[in-house]
Scaffold this motif. Sequence first.
Motif: not given
Length: 465
Positions: A328-356
């Motif tokens: 598994l790998r960690l991904m931060l979805r819905g946050y633009d680090a350059d602009s600081g813009v947040i997507d309200a539907s985003g979150g921190v995810q653990l994903l497998d090799s198939t992106d489940e």
Amino acid sequence: MGSHLDDGSAAGSDRVFPLTSLGRRLADLGAREVLVKRLAPNDNSKNQIYLAGDVSALGKIPSGEVETVSGTSAKQGRGKRGPIFRAKMDLQWLMPSGELVRAPHAKLIMYPQYSEVRLSGFLRSCPAAPSGLFDIGRHGRAPGRVLVLAPLEDGRTVAVAFPPESEEARALRTHDGEPYGVLHRFELRGTQGSSSQSLLISRLRHIHLAGWLDPVYLEADGSFSPCTGTNCGGVTLESHLGIRANGKSEPDFHGWEVKQHGVFSIARPRVSRITLMTPEPSGGFYVDQGAELFVRKWGYPDRTGRQDRLNFGGVYRSGAQPHGLTGLRLMLRGYDADSGVIDASGGVQLLDSTDEVAAEWSFSKLMDHWRKKHAQAAYVPSQIQRKPDIRYRYGKDVLLAEGAKFKLLLRAFADGVVYYDPGMKIEQAGSKRPQLKRRSQFRVDSRRISGLYEKTRLVDVTEGA
């Protein structure tokens, strides 16, 4: 209730709440402190009441879980869509008769893109509320109005508002309490005249000078009992601060969250790992199928040879390679680090090799945990002695941190500073009664903690003793 002022009450420390009779009434209801907002012209029923720049600065005000609000906010204008979060409040207006009347639609509205948290719905469907003071067609833009908020231990917040010409408003405009963002904080019981920080430092000084302490937890009657668990370092510190272990997600000591972190030597503390929060996932396979199946699918046999045991551990940072044992790998979805813009539907995810999505923590879930305990935090080094008996002692150099904005937390996730470090296991995995232990935790190295706050400083609690 008549006048809230007593003769001579305006004298003395600025941190003494000047409305003496109101203070007694609020204390009788269960309040330990009062938060005062000097209302600006745009603090009204149309624009809502500005309380803070970030929800984490309002840990003292009880509210429900943070929820994501879909749709376009009128405040945003021009049809722009952006993230909006809200949390319901049990707000009750205090009548002159002493009766409490609930405002059923009161809530905190959070606008991360504007760095604003506002109080909304505080008048709606509540005929007893002082609508005239907030109606822009009447007195809603008048300077000098004052709002008093008193959090109660049962989760309610009592509200009282005063017009600008009143004696109460004049007193609250001239007496500065302890700064709490844009609010002024006053103690009601036992510690008037002392700031929460000075009280904390004084207590930590006493604990440091006590040296080695037996592991204990605090009983309801104020006595100590032996602590035998694995987390006794934190429990012992909290017990000597007068904090009972109750599992509540609230600040510990007069609004300060106190965290101990283990070091090899309190004289020369080095880098250690600090657990920031332990939220359970809000989505993904973990929630849909359950924690046990999660560990069975992505866990691995115990690496030390303990039989019939599956573990799920490791360190997971945003942008890092998949973990070698879990995949598994960690991904931060819905946050633009350059602009600081947040997507309200985003979150921190653990994903497998198939992106489940194996597990996910939504931004609203993370915000809910982060806001409750991190407005003001103290990080205390602790050292354990294992022989002949387990004991603890606590260092004199304490890091005081304030201003834990949610965007700073997301930035730390994006940079890999805050990471996922779980400790989950299934014992007797092949039996009919497997034993599951859940432990989802987000951590940070002690040397990187300052990046999560607007202001930090290292304090020697023995100075001035």
